[in-house]
Design a protein around this motif. Structure first.
Motif: not given
Length: 396
Positions: A291-308
């Motif tokens: 994702l976006g040049g980074e490897l998000v590992r299984k089990g890791e939580t991603v927080t998405v900023s709606i205001p940003s």
């Protein structure tokens, strides 16, 4: 700060209407950054519009409540969603519940409700006018209108509505002791469990009665009713109040609302984008995902900023400017993907009725306190104002 150093979620807002400055900086330099969660988890924060939409649309990122970590201090423990609480589920469970409810929230049906919503709005403005200035707009207008609407839709008796509103607010406070949250939850659940069999026995013209014709169990129906009630009370109430605050602080844009009533839909969409009262959504990777040049590992939580995401200049030119004539297509104020807000059309109709009617009735409406004295809901999961003291000129 290094590229791999984990940050905490920025929460300090420079103004009542703008997201934290640090979110803007991250979006330009590290649109996906390591995030430290209060429970010790190390996950990610996503701040660009493109990546937020990518995460919310990707089925490899789960909304299951038992998998997620929350980026702010909370007394709630991660656990599976109870039957019917489909916002914390993935397909196919989520699909089954959502399909049953989709027909209740169609654009056509919500527009058919517009006349009744306008009546409710007028009734509340009549009461506000009779009581006279000054007034707390939250208590006299912003909270009661969506409360009456959602309670009528679900068939909640009049005498129970005030209690439901109070208990619903408790559930949205992240700092409230777990015991009090449980007490509020159980109180609302108990009433819904009483209401469902009553609707089965004597159906009326409301959404809950309609759902009793499906194969949903009483427990599922009670949980769905509770979930819809809570969602319908707090979100629209805060948009109506915070949106009014923003319009009062931007008189040039208030003129657009007053002089160009045909722009009512556009006004609502821009306020949704500009204010973004849902500060974040969380998803957890079900497998390793680039994702976006980074490897998000299984089990890791991603927080998405709606205001940003809604202030991303790559998607919205001059994003920090409130422009009620703007094309806001693609904003994520209601989320994105399969979990996009089910009741968004209802919220739109309520706001399209509410803002114009308020300023038509009270053309001299203004703050009754200094702007800096308006108490902000920085301690709540849904952003807004705790109260909005207003006044207006009374005709003599």
């Amino acid at each position: 700060m290094t590229e791999t150093e984990a940050i905490s979620l920025p929460t300090d807002r420079p103004t009542p209407f703008d997201p934290p400055d640090d979110l803007n900086k991250l979006r330009e330099t590290r649109p996906i950054a390591r995030l430290a969660y209060p429970d010790g988890h190390r996950g990610w924060l996503v701040t660009s519009h493109a990546l937020v939409r990518e995460v919310l649309a990707d089925r490899r990122f789960s909304a299951r409540s038992e998998l997620r970590h929350i980026p702010i201090a909370s007394t709630s423990a991660a656990q599976p969603s109870p039957p019917g609480m489909f916002v914390g589920m993935d397909p196919p469970e989520h699909t089954r519940y959502r399909h049953l409810l989709t027909g209740e929230f169609t654009v056509r049906r919500m527009r058919l409700l517009a006349e009744r919503i306008e009546e409710i709005t007028k009734e509340q403005l009549d009461l506000m006018e009779r009581q006279g200035p000054p007034a707390d707009l939250v208590q006299t207008f912003a909270a009661p209108v969506p409360a009456v609407v959602i309670c009528e839709l679900l068939g909640v008796p009049d005498q129970d509505r005030a209690r439901f509103m109070a208990e619903g607010v408790k559930l949205m406070r992240p700092d409230l002791p777990q015991e009090e949250k449980i007490s509020a939850f159980l109180a609302m659940q108990a009433h819904m469990r009483e209401l469902v069999p009553a609707k089965r026995a004597e159906p009326t013209d409301d959404m809950l009665s309609g759902l009793t014709k499906s194969d949903l169990t009483d427990e599922e129906l009670a949980n769905i009713g509770f979930m819809l009630l809570g969602a319908g009370l707090d979100t629209t109430a805060n948009m109506l109040a915070l949106g009014t605050f923003a319009l009062l602080r931007h008189p040039d844009q208030l003129t657009v609302l007053r002089d160009e009533p045909e722009r009512a839909e556009q006004v609502v969409e821009e306020l949704l984008r500009y204010l973004s009262i849902i500060p974040f959504l969380v998803r957890t990777a079900l497998e390793d995902v680039e994702l976006g040049g980074e490897l998000v590992r299984k089990g890791e939580t991603v927080t998405v900023s709606i205001p940003s995401a809604n202030r991303d200049p790559r998607r919205f030119p001059d994003p920090d400017v409130l422009d009620l004539r703007r094309d806001t297509g693609g904003h994520v104020g209601f989320g994105h993907g399969v979990h996009q807000c089910l009741g968004q059309q209802l919220a739109r109709v309520e706001m399209q009725a509410g803002y114009p009617a308020l300023f038509r009735r009270f053309p001299s409406l203004r703050l009754a306190v200094e702007p800096g004295e308006v108490p902000l809901r920085t301690d709540m999961l849904i952003y807004g104002v705790h109260s909005l003291p207003v006044t207006w000129d009374v005709a003599r």
